[in-house]
Design an enzyme around this catalytic site. Structure first.
Site, short mmCIF file in Angstrom:
data_model
loop_
_atom_site.label_atom_id
_atom_site.label_comp_id
_atom_site.label_asym_id
_atom_site.label_seq_id
_atom_site.Cartn_x
_atom_site.Cartn_y
_atom_site.Cartn_z
N GLY A 65 58.50 45.71 67.21
CA GLY A 65 57.87 44.40 67.28
C GLY A 65 58.61 43.42 66.40
O GLY A 65 59.52 43.79 65.65
N VAL A 94 60.77 44.73 63.38
CA VAL A 94 60.36 46.07 63.00
C VAL A 94 60.99 47.09 63.94
O VAL A 94 60.94 46.92 65.17
CB VAL A 94 58.82 46.21 63.05
CG1 VAL A 94 58.39 47.56 62.50
CG2 VAL A 94 58.16 45.09 62.28
N ASP A 125 47.10 36.64 55.61
CA ASP A 125 47.42 36.60 57.03
C ASP A 125 46.70 37.72 57.78
O ASP A 125 47.33 38.51 58.47
CB ASP A 125 48.94 36.67 57.23
CG ASP A 125 49.36 36.09 58.58
OD1 ASP A 125 48.55 35.35 59.18
OD2 ASP A 125 50.48 36.40 59.03
N GLY A 141 57.75 40.47 63.66
CA GLY A 141 56.66 39.90 62.87
C GLY A 141 57.15 38.69 62.10
O GLY A 141 58.29 38.26 62.26
N GLY A 142 56.26 38.17 61.30
CA GLY A 142 56.56 36.95 60.55
C GLY A 142 57.79 37.08 59.69
O GLY A 142 58.60 36.17 59.60
N PHE A 143 57.98 38.22 59.07
CA PHE A 143 59.04 38.33 58.09
C PHE A 143 60.30 38.99 58.63
O PHE A 143 61.26 39.18 57.91
CB PHE A 143 58.53 39.09 56.87
CG PHE A 143 57.33 38.44 56.25
CD1 PHE A 143 57.44 37.21 55.64
CD2 PHE A 143 56.09 39.05 56.30
CE1 PHE A 143 56.33 36.59 55.07
CE2 PHE A 143 54.99 38.44 55.74
CZ PHE A 143 55.10 37.21 55.12
N GLY A 144 60.27 39.40 59.87
CA GLY A 144 61.46 40.03 60.41
C GLY A 144 61.10 40.99 61.55
O GLY A 144 59.97 41.02 62.03
#
Ligand SMILES: *[C@@H]1O[C@H](CO)[C@@H](O)[C@H](O)[C@H]1NC(C)=O
Ligand SMILES: *[C@@H]1O[C@H](CO)[C@@H](O)[C@H](O)[C@H]1NC(C)=O
Ligand SMILES: *[C@@H]1O[C@H](CO)[C@@H](O)[C@H](O)[C@H]1NC(C)=O
Ligand SMILES: *[C@@H]1O[C@H](CO)[C@@H](O)[C@H](O)[C@H]1NC(C)=O
Ligand SMILES: *[C@@H]1O[C@H](CO)[C@@H](O)[C@H](O)[C@H]1NC(C)=O
Length: 881
Positions: free
Chosen positions: A584, A591, A701, A586-589
């Site tokens: 996936g 996965v 979040d 996500g917000g920070f990078g």
């Protein structure tokens, strides 16, 4: 400064005098009363200067008081002293404003504080450089050592060195900011030799508030001189020396020779002909001259014909300063100035004030600033008890015990050896050590250090000796260090750590707490061998599963905990098979899926825009690795290599809650009981972050895509604490995430601009509403109805059926649903104060669950009745943690 023989003091009559009190604030003053009890402060009676205790500036020394017979005539800051019977070098560390020109003064009044009248002689250092020698010749003597100096760092060390001639002590330390154009030098700092108020009519010293810079002007009169004075204020001139303008009260008196044709003499000797001097002679006419009168004179140096300066014609009530240093550095050992009357002058010369300074070229620089920062942090991390004061390396010969340094001519000293063996160290090997880049030898042997041997040690380029023997270190020695050991470039000692493997091939230990690493036969890459986790396979009976959650997660935590560690980028490549499978974004990078041995993991590679310093990243990550709860995804490890930052989490087989709730998910529809359990899981995870962590962690979040489900459909919150790792500003992508996700975001955030625990409660309310309704947080229609508005409108109609996900086909206890809706609506209250805490939510959801289980219980077949009752109580116990 022995060897200077300034004026001969004499006192001539007292004339009336107007004191001009300047209204300056003590702006930038640092006034330290050494030996004053900690936390004490006072305003000195005569100067109104605010003094503070020295306790916060030094770790050593003892407080003493001077004998009372000496106190009477002296200002309060000298009533106490700090004396240093122990240690050769004792240092004050005082934070100052970098770049400011300071007058720095140390005051020493013995006052028979020891009751024995032992008068010492010791050295005074400013940082790495000798400032002066303090020689106490009488108990009543007040010695002032002054320096005009521009510090190049935001701190200053004032050190007292015991030279074997008695116990050093100090009475006061004062810092006074000066104008940066005053007392200019070509190089070096200025140490005061002599400062005098000539022709003083009061026999009194003047300092602040008369002198805005708190210079001390000592009266100086001689028998061959007489005084002149005025009661008018004296102004500065508007020329070069306006910043050195002495106090008006000092300038309003002048000395003039009694024998009108005699010169005024100023004579001193230098003990070292190489010493350079700066002098300042201040003149102001204090007599209103008649038209037939004139006063002009010359300043001579080598005999009366050598008119160095002049003719000087002092202006009435204005200060004129003669100063020089250029010619005074010609290798002289005697200085014989004369102020001589000019031939056509009708009046003799005058002198109002004079200052003489010697130039101090402080050539020894202090230790490299990064080394200083690192070693100071190491000192505080391990609470080092040794006397580690002042500069770590300099002056040469006085470096901190256990340190060796390199001294290259004009470069700052660097720390090359750190020997903390047998120092009672506990905790992990400090990452700050990796910032001592010039380190050649590191000895941490015979302590109680725990945790892993971090890879950062292998990044020290010059390391030749590494001794970690006899500690309690665990895990594996980084391969790089082992290789350097094998090749002979590093002397590596790791013995005496029972749980540490320091060779290439580590055998599996019977004790399963150590994760062995073996070098794989192919390519010599590191392969992690994970002790096989006894995986709990959930039974169909969910109540039973709930009862076993604790055990399962404990086992899992145990095995993962032992793995917690730093990975290299090449290890990540191997774990993810070159980032083959994306789980996936996500917000920070992004996965990725991976394996550590046979255990699946999720590897989150952080976007480069979120780059931050290694130490900060590492300390946050290490904090997160300590956060353990069965409803929080476990952080297994991390990687930080250049721009490659990654976090390794436990793998969650059933993806995120968003997918589970959506229509498109291939998963079968979650039952009401499933949903309640997931909500309970999440609530408990959040409660733990808010109440079980110190300091509390605000998730910031909470949303369905951040709720992950493992193979047993146990819910865990992901991405908690990450907002701490990332800067709040930065690119929009990151800041959107940090500021929460639309639809889940606390409406009060817009007012307060601050996300709190109650913001998480709001987001949790939205999650719960989604769990109940399976509707998006914000309707995709044009109306963009928020799920809470939808539920409120249905509630207004009393229409509970239409609130609940229609796919449940009425398979739920309505009371249980009512209760859940009530909880959710409470959580999404627009005002934070009205929202419940997560602890309250956990309790309320437990009630919901009990209601629903009671219904399921009734519907079950009779024979399983007892069984279910039993399971129910375990489930409740589990929910109550
Ligand atoms: C003096 O200080 C001013 C600002 O306070 C600064 O702009 C100037 O460069 C300084 N001059 C010197 C010689 O340091
Ligand atoms: C200083 O120089 C003057 C002549 O200018 C001389 O008379 C005097 O003796 C000298 N003083 C000393 C201490 O050498
Ligand atoms: C005294 O003489 C000097 C030159 O020797 C001259 O510059 C000055 O103006 C004269 N002063 C008076 C008051 O005549
Ligand atoms: C560190 O100091 C201890 C004694 O304090 C000494 O035995 C040891 O050899 C030193 N280590 C190194 C690497 O010099
Ligand atoms: C190890 O340290 C302890 C105190 O921490 C000390 O008593 C002991 O002598 C040390 N052993 C060696 C071999 O240095």
């Amino acid at each position: 400064m022995a060897g200077y023989q300034p004026f001969i003091f004499a006192f001539l009559g007292v004339l009336s005098l107007t004191l001009l009190v300047h209204a300056q604030h003590q702006s930038g003053f640092i006034s330290i009363d050494c030996g004053l009890p900690a936390e004490s402060t006072y305003k000195e009676k005569t100067t109104c200067i605010d003094y503070i205790s020295d306790a916060n500036f030094i770790d050593t020394g003892i407080s003493r008081s001077i004998a009372s017979e000496f106190k009477g005539t002296l200002q309060q800051q000298v009533w106490n002293v700090r004396s240093f019977p122990q240690g050769v070098r004792n240092c004050y560390t005082i934070n100052i404003t970098i770049g400011t020109k300071y007058l720095i003064r140390g005051t020493f009044v013995h006052g028979n504080y020891d009751g024995e009248g032992n008068l010492p002689k010791f050295d005074l250092y400013l940082g790495a450089n000798k400032w002066d020698t303090v020689k106490v010749e009488s108990a009543s003597n007040s010695i002032n050592k002054e320096l005009i100096h521009v510090p190049s760092r935001n701190y200053i060390h004032v050190c007292l060195l015991n030279t074997g001639l008695g116990t050093p002590f100090i009475s006061a330390i004062e810092f006074r900011p000066l104008h940066n154009y005053s007392y200019m030098t070509i190089s070096g700092s200025l140490a005061l030799v002599f400062r005098a108020d000539a022709g003083s009519t009061s026999n009194q010293s003047y300092r602040y508030p008369d002198d805005a810079y708190d210079r001390i002007w000592t009266p100086n009169n001689r028998t061959e001189w007489k005084d002149l004075s005025t009661d008018q204020p004296i102004n500065p001139n508007s020329q070069d020396h306006q910043y050195e303008f002495p106090a008006s009260v000092v300038m309003s008196t002048a000395a003039t020779p009694t024998n009108e044709s005699a010169p005024m003499e100023l004579y001193w000797e230098a003990d070292d002909p190489k010493t350079k001097f700066h002098f300042y002679m201040h003149f102001s006419e204090v007599v209103k001259l008649e038209p037939n009168q004139s006063r002009s004179f010359y300043v001579t140096l080598d005999g009366p014909q050598d008119h160095r300066y002049g003719p000087v014609v002092p202006h009435y009530l204005y200060t004129y300063t003669v100063s020089d240093f250029s010619d005074l550095s010609a290798g002289r050992s005697t200085y014989n100035f004369s102020i001589v009357k000019a031939e056509n002058s009708t009046l003799p010369p005058i002198l109002n004030a004079v200052e003489i300074y010697s130039v101090k070229d402080f050539l020894q620089s202090e230790t490299d600033l990064e080394d200083v920062d690192a070693i100071r942090k190491i000192k505080s991390t391990y609470r080092i008890k040794r006397i580690w004061q002042g500069d770590p390396c300099a002056p040469k010969g006085y470096s901190w015990e256990g340190l060796d340094c390199s001294f290259d001519d004009d470069k700052a000293p660097r720390i090359t050896t750190l020997n903390l063996s047998s120092s009672g160290l506990t905790g992990e090997i400090s990452a700050d050590i990796s910032n001592l880049l010039m380190l050649k030898s590191l000895d941490l042997s015979n302590n109680s250090l725990t945790g892993p041997v971090h890879a950062f040690l292998s990044k020290l380029p010059n390391l030749r000796v590494l001794n970690l023997e006899r500690n309690k270190l665990t895990g594996l020695v980084p391969l790089d260090l082992i290789e350097r050991g094998d090749s002979g470039s590093l002397s590596l000692s790791v013995g005496g750590n029972p749980d540490l493997c320091g060779s290439r091939s580590c055998k599996k230990k019977k004790n399963n707490t150590v994760i062995p690493i073996v070098a794989s036969a192919v390519g010599g890459l590191l392969v992690l061998t994970l002790i096989v986790v006894a995986i709990f396979w959930g039974t169909k009976r969910r109540t039973k599963h709930a009862a076993m959650v604790d055990t399962e997660s404990n086992m899992q935590n145990m095995s993962l905990e032992t793995l917690q560690r730093q990975f290299t980028y090449s290890e990540l490549l191997r774990i993810t098979n070159n980032f083959e499978r994306i789980l996936g974004k996500g917000g920070f990078g992004t996965v990725y899926h991976g394996y550590i041995d046979n255990t699946q993991v999720a590897v989150k590679m952080l976007s480069h825009s979120s780059l931050q310093g290694y130490q900060q990243f590492q300390s946050e990550v290490r904090l997160l690795m300590r956060v353990h709860h069965r409803n929080l995804t476990t952080l297994v490890g991390y990687c930080y290599e250049g721009t490659n930052m990654g976090l390794i989490f436990e793998y969650m087989a059933n993806g995120d809650l968003e997918a589970q709730l959506s229509d498109h998910g291939n998963a079968k529809t979650l039952t009401w009981e499933d949903r309640l359990r997931i909500a309970s899981n999440v609530a408990q995870g959040l409660e733990y972050l808010h109440c079980g962590c110190k300091p509390p962690i605000v998730h910031r979040d909470v949303k369905t895509t951040n709720i992950l489900l493992n193979e047993n459909m146990q819910a865990k919150l992901a991405d908690f604490g990450l907002s701490k790792i990332f800067p709040t500003d930065g690119d929009t992508h990151v800041s959107t995430v940090v500021a929460g996700t639309p639809g889940y975001l606390d409406p009060e955030y817009h007012i307060t601009n601050r996300l709190t625990e109650k913001s998480d409660v709001y987001s949790f309310g939205v999650v719960l509403l989604k769990i109940i309704t399976s509707r998006p947080a914000i309707e995709r229609s044009e109306a963009r109805t928020h799920v809470s508005e939808f539920v409120r409108s249905m509630l207004a109609k009393g229409d509970i059926k239409n609130i609940v996900d229609p796919r449940l086909h009425g398979n739920f206890n309505s009371n249980s649903v009512w209760k859940a809706v009530e909880i959710a609506i409470g959580c999404v209250s627009p005002t934070a104060a009205e929202r419940p805490t997560m602890s309250q939510v956990v309790v309320d959801l437990k009630e919901c669950m009990a209601t629903e289980l009671a219904r399921a219980n009734k519907g079950d077949s009779r024979e399983s009745m007892n069984m279910v009752n039993m399971d129910l109580s375990s489930a409740l116990k589990s929910l109550a943690r």
